[in-house]
Design a protein around this motif. Structure first.
Motif, PDB file in Angstrom:
ATOM      1  N   LYS A  16       0.658  -1.170  -0.218  1.00 18.86           N
ATOM      2  CA  LYS A  16      -0.417   0.189  -0.137  1.00 18.86           C
ATOM      3  C   LYS A  16       0.779   1.493   0.317  1.00 18.86           C
ATOM      4  O   LYS A  16       0.172   2.465  -0.219  1.00 18.86           O
ATOM      5  N   GLY A  17       1.653   0.681   0.867  1.00 17.82           N
ATOM      6  CA  GLY A  17       2.958   2.288   0.746  1.00 17.82           C
ATOM      7  C   GLY A  17       4.064   2.217   1.823  1.00 17.82           C
ATOM      8  O   GLY A  17       4.480   1.050   1.937  1.00 17.82           O
ATOM      9  N   ASP A  18       4.616   2.933   2.334  1.00 15.45           N
ATOM     10  CA  ASP A  18       5.786   2.941   2.860  1.00 15.45           C
ATOM     11  C   ASP A  18       5.637   3.293   4.119  1.00 15.45           C
ATOM     12  O   ASP A  18       4.189   3.140   4.814  1.00 15.45           O
TER      13      ASP A  18
ATOM     14  N   GLU B 231       0.607   2.031   7.866  1.00 14.22           N
ATOM     15  CA  GLU B 231       2.114   2.441   8.274  1.00 14.22           C
ATOM     16  C   GLU B 231       3.065   1.663   9.528  1.00 14.22           C
ATOM     17  O   GLU B 231       4.391   2.285   9.217  1.00 14.22           O
ATOM     18  N   VAL B 232       2.891   0.797   9.804  1.00 13.78           N
ATOM     19  CA  VAL B 232       3.489   0.425  10.616  1.00 13.78           C
ATOM     20  C   VAL B 232       3.274  -1.311  10.001  1.00 13.78           C
ATOM     21  O   VAL B 232       2.032  -2.366   9.882  1.00 13.78           O
TER      22      VAL B 232
ATOM     23  N   ILE C 256      16.568   8.151  -0.497  1.00 16.39           N
ATOM     24  CA  ILE C 256      16.543   6.993  -1.446  1.00 16.39           C
ATOM     25  C   ILE C 256      15.175   6.841  -2.207  1.00 16.39           C
ATOM     26  O   ILE C 256      14.283   6.479  -1.149  1.00 16.39           O
ATOM     27  N   SER C 257      15.109   7.069  -3.415  1.00 17.28           N
ATOM     28  CA  SER C 257      13.723   6.414  -3.746  1.00 17.28           C
ATOM     29  C   SER C 257      13.164   5.365  -3.546  1.00 17.28           C
ATOM     30  O   SER C 257      14.084   4.512  -3.620  1.00 17.28           O
ATOM     31  N   ARG C 258      12.342   4.765  -3.232  1.00 18.52           N
ATOM     32  CA  ARG C 258      11.509   3.592  -2.964  1.00 18.52           C
ATOM     33  C   ARG C 258      11.885   2.967  -4.118  1.00 18.52           C
ATOM     34  O   ARG C 258      12.404   1.720  -3.767  1.00 18.52           O
TER      35      ARG C 258
END
Lengths: 417, 417
Positions: A72-74, A114-115, A205-207
């Motif tokens: 989903k994301g970071d 986010e966890v 840094i980029s993902r």
């Protein structure tokens, strides 16, 4: 850049700027226990993140949830426990893993996705959440920059040593740090292990680039170790990069430097895992050269590193090249017996498939050490592969005979019959 | 025809008509030893013969020579020794193996290619021919019908029991016999093992049909056992059929009856090998059902049967279904975690990937026995596979720590430095 360019620093995952850690004791294995068994890692800044997970088809609930969150994301926080793997726990296990993320996110003001959540320990028993949830406020309140060691300790299971590393290196003339800890001592096999590894960095840094660096690093480190040939349901490597150093990696040179440093950190931790293998007495590097393909070299190295007979002989200080070549023979690659050369601890043991001239006493003497290398040249091509492994000891088997204690506690907790 | 149609008879490989055996002591391991270590099996009549050999790419000299002789035609005698595998011995080893065939053939009035040669023992040391050749006349003179047990004893290495079987069954209303012996206790893995098996029969049968019967029999017996996952350089199954019963197998019914009887003999011997595994305490049948393909069921069964962690738990009387499902998960087949059911010793341990209702004490009680079965249903299809295996004991590792004694003797013999 070489290894000497990396300055060791203290603090593990908290060494890079902007990362805090905390650890508490919940009594997950048994209520009266006081050892640390729950850890939290938190970035004060938003992060770019990447991870890799076990390829076992049976996957722990926490792996399923963390994988989903990373998709989903970071992520910006990791909650991890030892004592229970939350694996093979069905819908209840997934609910528990989600519950952990939601509650930690609530306390830290993050979104649940986010966890990331990680667990390691016994398979098949529900988590004793009644002892875990009440500790979350204390866990979050305890977050600080000086708890890198406690975080590493809280995820240990049969590990006898905490596994922690942090380095500083220069990019664009400015310091960047990578910090990490991991755990793992049994169920250790290529393609990830009963192994949790958390890595933090203050590089920007980029993902996409971070994901590439993680994949290549894992390939040459955690996927090159084997202790017992058993692949776990919980293996996880998570990396968070928060950019707090002010250094953003964009040029190919800078990215390469970071990639090399990350690979170095991963390989060091992978070696720590092997050196702390359950009840092992030897650390053995099996290097196969002369493969016609990389796969051929890999098959040969893994067959040797996983052979119970070869590993038993190492335990007995027996430089048994006959067993080594027999394992090469069944590795699945089309090796040529009469081309195989084997050196043990730097001494020729086998040449062209038959015994070399080295006196057997010299070979025996050479392996009476805690670490040595076995070099196998297939003499068929240019490809090579290295596996880091251990001996197999009677004590390993004895140590793994029973997990009764877990089940007895789970029964007392009403989590099993 | 079912198992009860097979009447057990004594005599092993000498039970069928027209087969003689002999065994002597050469002191192959050490000169002063008095145990039998050299055997001879001989058919007084011409034979039809078939065999299968190890698929290890490193193959013993005797395997190379015997394979060549079988390719050329039929064999009528087998000379076999324990104490030295004649593997990884280069040109010298092949010369020794050929020398054995030539000399035995000379004494028995056969062509060298009518003799097969088998060896089992340590890998990598030249054979002490100076102690073997002088015993050949005594060996041949001793041939008789009552030495089936001695033949079986002479090929034992770490085996603690002789492994022998002979049966009689009726074909066309007349008795036909199959006799056999085998050895093997370590380096035991599917796809043949450190395993020698000699089978004789007085049935008359064509070579093509015999070869088919051997292949199908091996597939469901010796290729379904694992003790330590190590595949040997010397595995050999040899079958000689001399027709001395006067019964010739030609109709599909008769051939089928023979094939079933041969498969029965092979499976019984394969189970004997597992039951006599090096320092094992449990005989465990791992039966996987519900595979989408046979390969899928096989991968799952083998992963469980070869897992060090699963085998260690069996040694500790721990009915650890969590470790079993974790091994199923990494077996390489695309299994569905939430469909997996596991029964241990007849009791439900796991249903749909999570713990079943059976009280843990009942499961523990159920595995406190020397033999039990683990049933794993993948619930994906109709295919099944069974593997026979053992626990892993601290004593196995201890037993396999060193082969120093062999090397010390070889040094005294001037065969190594």
């Amino acid at each position: 850049m070489n290894d000497s360019s990396y300055i060791p620093v203290d603090g593990g995952v908290c060494a890079p700027q902007g990362f805090l850690g905390s650890a508490v004791s919940c009594g997950i294995k048994k209520p009266e226990a006081t050892r640390l068994d729950l850890a939290l890692i938190y970035s004060t800044e938003p992060c770019v993140s990447a991870g890799t997970f076990t390829t076992n088809r049976v996957q722990a609930a926490c792996v399923k949830v963390s994988r989903e969150h990373l998709r989903k994301g970071d992520i910006r926080a990791i909650v991890a426990n030892s004592g229970n793997a939350n694996a093979c726990t069905g819908a209840r296990g997934v609910e528990d893993a989600r519950g952990e993320c939601t509650r930690i996110a609530g306390i830290l003001g993050l979104k649940p996705c986010e966890v990331a959540v990680c667990s390691t320990g016994v398979i098949g028993l529900p988590m004793p959440m009644m002892r875990i949830y009440p500790k979350f406020p204390e866990l979050a309140e305890g977050l600080s920059r000086d708890k890198g060691h406690e975080v590493a300790q809280a995820v240990m299971t049969s590990d006898t040593k905490e596994k922690i590393i942090a380095i500083e290196f220069m990019v664009q003339g400015r310091p960047v740090r990578i910090g990490a800890c991991c755990k793992g001592a049994g169920m250790i096999n290529p393609c990830m292990a009963t192994m949790l590894c958390f890595i933090t960095t203050d590089a920007g840094i980029s993902r996409d680039v971070l994901e590439l660096c993680v994949q290549s690093g894992v390939k040459s480190s955690f996927n090159c170790i084997t202790i017992d040939g058993d692949m776990s349901t919980n293996d996880t490597v998570l990396v968070m990069a928060n950019g707090a150093s002010g250094v953003t990696l964009e040029s190919p040179e800078d990215i390469y430097a970071f990639q090399q440093a990350l690979a170095y950190v991963m390989l060091e931790l992978a070696k720590h895992i092997v050196q702390d293998g359950e009840r092992v007495t030897k650390f053995v590097t099996v290097r196969v050269t002369g493969g016609r393909t990389e796969d051929e070299a890999k098959k040969a190295a893994e067959a040797v590193a996983k052979s119970s007979l070869v590993k038993s002989s190492w335990n007995g200080n027996d430089p048994n090249w006959g067993r080594i070549i027999h394992a090469v023979g069944y590795c699945g690659a089309k090796v040529d017996e009469e081309k195989i050369d084997i050196d043990i601890a730097g001494l020729p043991a086998c040449r062209g498939g038959v015994q070399a001239d080295t006196p057997s006493d010299d070979l025996r003497q050479a392996v009476q050490v805690p670490e040595f290398q076995v070099d196998i040249n297939l003499n068929r091509g240019e490809f090579s592969h290295t596996v880091y492994t251990t001996d197999l000891s009677p004590e390993y088997v004895d140590f793994n005979r029973s997990e009764y204690a877990y089940w007895n506690q789970a029964k007392a907790d009403g989590l099993t019959r």
